[in-house]
Design a protein around this motif. Structure first.
Motif, PDB file in Angstrom:
ATOM      1  N   LEU A 124       0.833  -1.203   0.000  1.00 50.22           N
ATOM      2  CA  LEU A 124       0.000   0.000   0.000  1.00 50.22           C
ATOM      3  C   LEU A 124       0.872   1.260   0.000  1.00 50.22           C
ATOM      4  O   LEU A 124       0.600   2.222  -0.718  1.00 50.22           O
ATOM      5  N   ALA A 125       1.931   1.244   0.805  1.00 52.16           N
ATOM      6  CA  ALA A 125       2.860   2.384   0.845  1.00 52.16           C
ATOM      7  C   ALA A 125       3.540   2.579  -0.500  1.00 52.16           C
ATOM      8  O   ALA A 125       3.805   3.717  -0.912  1.00 52.16           O
ATOM      9  N   GLU A 126       3.809   1.489  -1.202  1.00 51.61           N
ATOM     10  CA  GLU A 126       4.383   1.593  -2.544  1.00 51.61           C
ATOM     11  C   GLU A 126       3.420   2.305  -3.494  1.00 51.61           C
ATOM     12  O   GLU A 126       3.841   3.127  -4.311  1.00 51.61           O
ATOM     13  N   SER A 127       2.135   1.979  -3.380  1.00 48.83           N
ATOM     14  CA  SER A 127       1.153   2.602  -4.278  1.00 48.83           C
ATOM     15  C   SER A 127       1.014   4.103  -4.019  1.00 48.83           C
ATOM     16  O   SER A 127       0.665   4.859  -4.915  1.00 48.83           O
ATOM     17  N   PHE A 128       1.313   4.550  -2.783  1.00 54.73           N
ATOM     18  CA  PHE A 128       1.266   5.975  -2.456  1.00 54.73           C
ATOM     19  C   PHE A 128       2.600   6.683  -2.703  1.00 54.73           C
ATOM     20  O   PHE A 128       2.700   7.894  -2.548  1.00 54.73           O
ATOM     21  N   GLY A 129       3.638   5.912  -3.035  1.00 51.31           N
ATOM     22  CA  GLY A 129       4.935   6.502  -3.338  1.00 51.31           C
ATOM     23  C   GLY A 129       5.851   6.698  -2.144  1.00 51.31           C
ATOM     24  O   GLY A 129       6.876   7.355  -2.257  1.00 51.31           O
ATOM     25  N   TYR A 130       5.504   6.124  -0.992  1.00 52.65           N
ATOM     26  CA  TYR A 130       6.347   6.262   0.200  1.00 52.65           C
ATOM     27  C   TYR A 130       7.491   5.260   0.225  1.00 52.65           C
ATOM     28  O   TYR A 130       8.447   5.419   0.979  1.00 52.65           O
ATOM     29  N   PHE A 131       7.373   4.225  -0.571  1.00 53.92           N
ATOM     30  CA  PHE A 131       8.262   3.074  -0.472  1.00 53.92           C
ATOM     31  C   PHE A 131       8.448   2.511  -1.873  1.00 53.92           C
ATOM     32  O   PHE A 131       7.487   2.416  -2.636  1.00 53.92           O
ATOM     33  N   VAL A 132       9.653   2.147  -2.249  1.00 58.35           N
ATOM     34  CA  VAL A 132       9.908   1.531  -3.557  1.00 58.35           C
ATOM     35  C   VAL A 132      10.790   0.306  -3.329  1.00 58.35           C
ATOM     36  O   VAL A 132      11.860   0.416  -2.722  1.00 58.35           O
TER      37      VAL A 132
END
Length: 163
Positions: A124-132
């Motif tokens: 979920l954090a990846e989808s918001f751009g917080y995590f890659v």
């Protein structure tokens, strides 16, 4: 419980009887003492969790397994320092608070559930751009990593608070 009665004068004219716990009482300590002892019990585990989490983030970020594109002070820190200093202690304190009230089987199930949830939250954090994550990263690595991390933190907590 053993209580002492004490009379206090209010405004010189009225008196009020207040029940206070005797020093010889075998009843549990007051709430104020509980909160201080809880902090004292929790502090080593929170420190370990912060250090362990920070070093794991630095290691995996250094190996380019993942990165934090949106983070405070990006020129200074390669990891998300806010999560390390605020997120981890708050979540670990809540985790330990809940775990101390569970049976062994429920505690294992709770750790498994949290490990699954953290893997989902990473996506979920990846989808918001917080995590890659890197292409080679598999989210079951996160599941096992969180399971081991939470187990170590709980075992350390029980070890540091054993009588």
């Amino acid at each position: 419980m053993i209580y002492r009665k004490q009379k206090k004068k209010l405004a010189g004219r009225y008196s009020m009887t207040i029940a206070e716990q005797s020093k010889n009482s075998s009843s549990p300590p007051t709430q104020k003492k509980l909160s201080r002892s809880w902090i004292r019990k929790l502090a080593p585990s929170l420190l370990l969790a912060c250090l362990f989490g920070t070093y794991l983030d630095l290691y995996f970020e250094g190996k380019d397994y993942y990165s934090f594109p949106m983070r405070p002070f990006p020129d200074i820190f390669s990891i998300h320092i806010g999560f390390t200093l605020v997120g981890i202690p708050v979540m670990v304190a809540a985790f330990l608070f809940i775990c101390t009230r569970l049976t062994t089987q429920k505690r294992v199930a709770f750790i498994l559930l949290l490990s699954i949830m953290m893997s989902v939250f990473e996506k979920l954090a990846e989808s918001f751009g917080y995590f890659v994550h890197a292409e080679v990263w598999k989210h079951y690595n996160s599941f096992f990593g969180y399971f081991v991390f939470l187990t170590i933190i709980y075992q350390f907590y029980t070890w540091t608070n054993s009588d």
